[in-house]
Design a protein around this motif. Structure first.
Motif, PDB file in Angstrom:
ATOM      1  N   LEU A 161      -7.135   6.071   3.361  1.00 45.38           N
ATOM      2  CA  LEU A 161      -6.258   6.614   2.316  1.00 45.38           C
ATOM      3  C   LEU A 161      -5.214   5.579   1.907  1.00 45.38           C
ATOM      4  O   LEU A 161      -4.896   5.438   0.719  1.00 45.38           O
ATOM      5  CB  LEU A 161      -5.550   7.884   2.798  1.00 45.38           C
ATOM      6  CG  LEU A 161      -6.409   9.109   3.092  1.00 45.38           C
ATOM      7  CD1 LEU A 161      -5.528  10.361   3.218  1.00 45.38           C
ATOM      8  CD2 LEU A 161      -7.463   9.351   2.032  1.00 45.38           C
ATOM      9  N   ASN A 162      -4.672   4.848   2.890  1.00 45.07           N
ATOM     10  CA  ASN A 162      -3.669   3.824   2.573  1.00 45.07           C
ATOM     11  C   ASN A 162      -4.237   2.766   1.623  1.00 45.07           C
ATOM     12  O   ASN A 162      -3.519   2.231   0.777  1.00 45.07           O
ATOM     13  CB  ASN A 162      -3.163   3.154   3.853  1.00 45.07           C
ATOM     14  CG  ASN A 162      -2.223   4.063   4.627  1.00 45.07           C
ATOM     15  OD1 ASN A 162      -1.606   4.963   4.060  1.00 45.07           O
ATOM     16  ND2 ASN A 162      -2.112   3.838   5.923  1.00 45.07           N
ATOM     17  N   MET A 163      -5.522   2.488   1.751  1.00 42.29           N
ATOM     18  CA  MET A 163      -6.136   1.500   0.860  1.00 42.29           C
ATOM     19  C   MET A 163      -6.274   2.054  -0.565  1.00 42.29           C
ATOM     20  O   MET A 163      -6.059   1.338  -1.538  1.00 42.29           O
ATOM     21  CB  MET A 163      -7.487   1.035   1.412  1.00 42.29           C
ATOM     22  CG  MET A 163      -7.317   0.156   2.648  1.00 42.29           C
ATOM     23  SD  MET A 163      -8.819  -0.707   3.145  1.00 42.29           S
ATOM     24  CE  MET A 163      -9.701   0.573   3.952  1.00 42.29           C
ATOM     25  N   VAL A 164      -6.612   3.335  -0.690  1.00 40.15           N
ATOM     26  CA  VAL A 164      -6.708   3.942  -2.031  1.00 40.15           C
ATOM     27  C   VAL A 164      -5.320   3.999  -2.675  1.00 40.15           C
ATOM     28  O   VAL A 164      -5.157   3.770  -3.876  1.00 40.15           O
ATOM     29  CB  VAL A 164      -7.322   5.365  -1.966  1.00 40.15           C
ATOM     30  CG1 VAL A 164      -7.393   5.981  -3.357  1.00 40.15           C
ATOM     31  CG2 VAL A 164      -8.698   5.339  -1.330  1.00 40.15           C
ATOM     32  N   ALA A 165      -4.302   4.282  -1.835  1.00 39.28           N
ATOM     33  CA  ALA A 165      -2.925   4.372  -2.354  1.00 39.28           C
ATOM     34  C   ALA A 165      -2.336   2.989  -2.633  1.00 39.28           C
ATOM     35  O   ALA A 165      -1.235   2.887  -3.177  1.00 39.28           O
ATOM     36  CB  ALA A 165      -2.051   5.118  -1.357  1.00 39.28           C
ATOM     37  N   GLY A 166      -3.047   1.933  -2.249  1.00 37.37           N
ATOM     38  CA  GLY A 166      -2.566   0.569  -2.496  1.00 37.37           C
ATOM     39  C   GLY A 166      -1.500   0.117  -1.511  1.00 37.37           C
ATOM     40  O   GLY A 166      -0.785  -0.858  -1.766  1.00 37.37           O
ATOM     41  N   GLY A 169     -12.493   1.995 -11.895  1.00 37.92           N
ATOM     42  CA  GLY A 169     -13.133   0.773 -12.383  1.00 37.92           C
ATOM     43  C   GLY A 169     -12.368  -0.515 -12.138  1.00 37.92           C
ATOM     44  O   GLY A 169     -12.901  -1.593 -12.347  1.00 37.92           O
ATOM     45  N   LYS A 170     -11.110  -0.409 -11.656  1.00 37.70           N
ATOM     46  CA  LYS A 170     -10.326  -1.641 -11.445  1.00 37.70           C
ATOM     47  C   LYS A 170      -9.922  -1.773  -9.980  1.00 37.70           C
ATOM     48  O   LYS A 170      -9.638  -0.755  -9.332  1.00 37.70           O
ATOM     49  CB  LYS A 170      -9.047  -1.599 -12.287  1.00 37.70           C
ATOM     50  CG  LYS A 170      -9.287  -1.586 -13.770  1.00 37.70           C
ATOM     51  CD  LYS A 170      -7.967  -1.761 -14.524  1.00 37.70           C
ATOM     52  CE  LYS A 170      -8.138  -1.384 -15.982  1.00 37.70           C
ATOM     53  NZ  LYS A 170      -8.358   0.059 -16.216  1.00 37.70           N
ATOM     54  N   PRO A 171      -9.866  -3.025  -9.479  1.00 37.43           N
ATOM     55  CA  PRO A 171      -9.428  -3.196  -8.089  1.00 37.43           C
ATOM     56  C   PRO A 171      -8.015  -2.650  -7.891  1.00 37.43           C
ATOM     57  O   PRO A 171      -7.161  -2.810  -8.767  1.00 37.43           O
ATOM     58  CB  PRO A 171      -9.430  -4.723  -7.905  1.00 37.43           C
ATOM     59  CG  PRO A 171     -10.261  -5.267  -9.002  1.00 37.43           C
ATOM     60  CD  PRO A 171     -10.184  -4.297 -10.139  1.00 37.43           C
ATOM     61  N   VAL A 172      -7.803  -1.965  -6.766  1.00 40.55           N
ATOM     62  CA  VAL A 172      -6.459  -1.466  -6.458  1.00 40.55           C
ATOM     63  C   VAL A 172      -5.603  -2.678  -6.092  1.00 40.55           C
ATOM     64  O   VAL A 172      -5.939  -3.439  -5.193  1.00 40.55           O
ATOM     65  CB  VAL A 172      -6.498  -0.466  -5.273  1.00 40.55           C
ATOM     66  CG1 VAL A 172      -5.083  -0.032  -4.892  1.00 40.55           C
ATOM     67  CG2 VAL A 172      -7.360   0.747  -5.619  1.00 40.55           C
ATOM     68  N   ALA A 173      -4.508  -2.856  -6.812  1.00 38.92           N
ATOM     69  CA  ALA A 173      -3.607  -3.988  -6.530  1.00 38.92           C
ATOM     70  C   ALA A 173      -2.181  -3.451  -6.559  1.00 38.92           C
ATOM     71  O   ALA A 173      -1.687  -3.056  -7.607  1.00 38.92           O
ATOM     72  CB  ALA A 173      -3.793  -5.085  -7.577  1.00 38.92           C
ATOM     73  N   GLY A 174      -1.559  -3.365  -5.407  1.00 35.92           N
ATOM     74  CA  GLY A 174      -0.207  -2.791  -5.328  1.00 35.92           C
ATOM     75  C   GLY A 174      -0.263  -1.279  -5.345  1.00 35.92           C
ATOM     76  O   GLY A 174      -1.356  -0.681  -5.401  1.00 35.92           O
TER      77      GLY A 174
END
Ligand SMILES: Nc1ncnc2c1ncn2[C@@H]1O[C@H](COP(=O)(O)OP(=O)(O)OP(=O)(O)O)[C@@H](O)[C@H]1O
Ligand SMILES: [Mg+2]
Length: 269
Positions: free
Chosen positions: A60-65, A78-83
């Motif tokens: 979940l932390n990775m999805v939340a950035g 469609g876009k890489p999670v950044a921040g």
């Protein structure tokens, strides 16, 4: 006609591609997740179960950035999670309420930050406090609440702004079973109304089946998806009676057969 969203009805919203997560701490490295690939379509209610410490909160932390994978990619719409990913609402495992704000002021905060007008903010805050059974505690401070009540404030603070994605990390774990049943029903109602995508962590297989369109079983560390089962119970669902459906019993058996050896693996000798 089924109202259940599925991959054929909705495009991918959250995608993990060959994701690995290694933590480095005091000179030691620690592989939590390895080789995780997963696609969650828009509108799906996806439940995740797995042994303690296998990396569910990390997911979940990775999805939340809040965390970046050490290998692979996490994509959102469609876009890489950044921040920090501001499009998701996150009910974290540990509550992170602001101690200097009252319950009501904590719950209002996301609406204030979004510039919602005062009358609308008041109305929605009262509505959601009522939904989680805390209407009498609006003026209390977090330190005056029990663990279960704090968790409910955290839930209210996420639901109040109806995010397009709800990340929920064991949101009902600390609650008594009656209250849990009520809140599970409320969550299903809200989700049906807003068509939110939900990524929901739980230790309770019954809860995963009663709520989800799909249940993922994670392996012990280094974690990956061990089993990916669709839940074919019809919607709308009554969480109190879902367990009487033969499909519930069948799925429970299947999930437990996959999960139980992993739980044993995860227990330190
Ligand atoms: N910031 C960090 N630094 C070092 N190790 C970490 C960090 N965050 C998590 N870990 C480790 O990674 C592993 C996965 O942690 P995570 O919190 O994702 O597990 P979990 O599946 O959510 O567990 P639980 O069911 O107990 O909540 C754990 O062994 C944990 O100790
Ligand atoms: Mg966790």
């Amino acid at each position: 006609m089924s109202d259940r969203p599925g991959p054929d009805r909705f495009p991918a919203l959250i995608e993990f591609t060959d994701v690995a997560m290694t933590f480095r701490d005091a000179g030691r490295s620690f592989r939590a997740i390895d080789g995780l690939s997963l696609t969650i379509p828009r509108g799906q209610f996806c439940c995740v179960v797995g042994p303690s410490g296998c990396g569910k909160s990390t997911l979940l932390n990775m999805v939340a950035g809040l965390l970046e994978p050490t290998r692979g990619q996490v994509r959102y719409d469609g876009k890489p999670v950044a921040g920090a990913n501001t499009r998701v609402g996150y009910v974290t495992q540990k509550d992170n309420l602001l101690p200097w704000r009252t319950v009501r002021a904590n719950v209002r905060l996301p609406l204030e930050l979004r510039g919602v007008g005062k009358a609308e903010t008041d109305r929605r805050t009262d509505e959601v406090l009522d939904m989680v059974g805390l209407s009498g505690f609006g003026d209390a401070y977090p330190r005056q609440l029990s663990g279960g009540m704090r968790k409910r404030v955290t839930l209210a603070r996420t639901l109040v702004y109806e995010p397009e994605v709800i990340l929920a990390d064991e949101p009902f774990g600390a609650l008594d079973s009656q209250l849990r049943t009520v809140l599970q029903g409320e969550l299903l109602g809200l989700r049906a109304r807003t068509e939110a995508t939900v990524l929901f962590i739980t230790h309770d297989l019954g809860e995963a089946i009663a709520l989800g369109d799909r249940v993922l079983v994670m392996s012990a560390r280094p974690s990956r998806v061990l089993l990916d089962e669709p839940v074919t119970l019809p919607r709308p669902r009554d969480v109190r009676t879902a367990r009487f459906d033969p499909e519930y019993a069948r799925l429970h058996e299947t999930l437990w057969a996959a999960l139980s050896p992993e739980v044993e693996t995860g227990v330190p000798a």
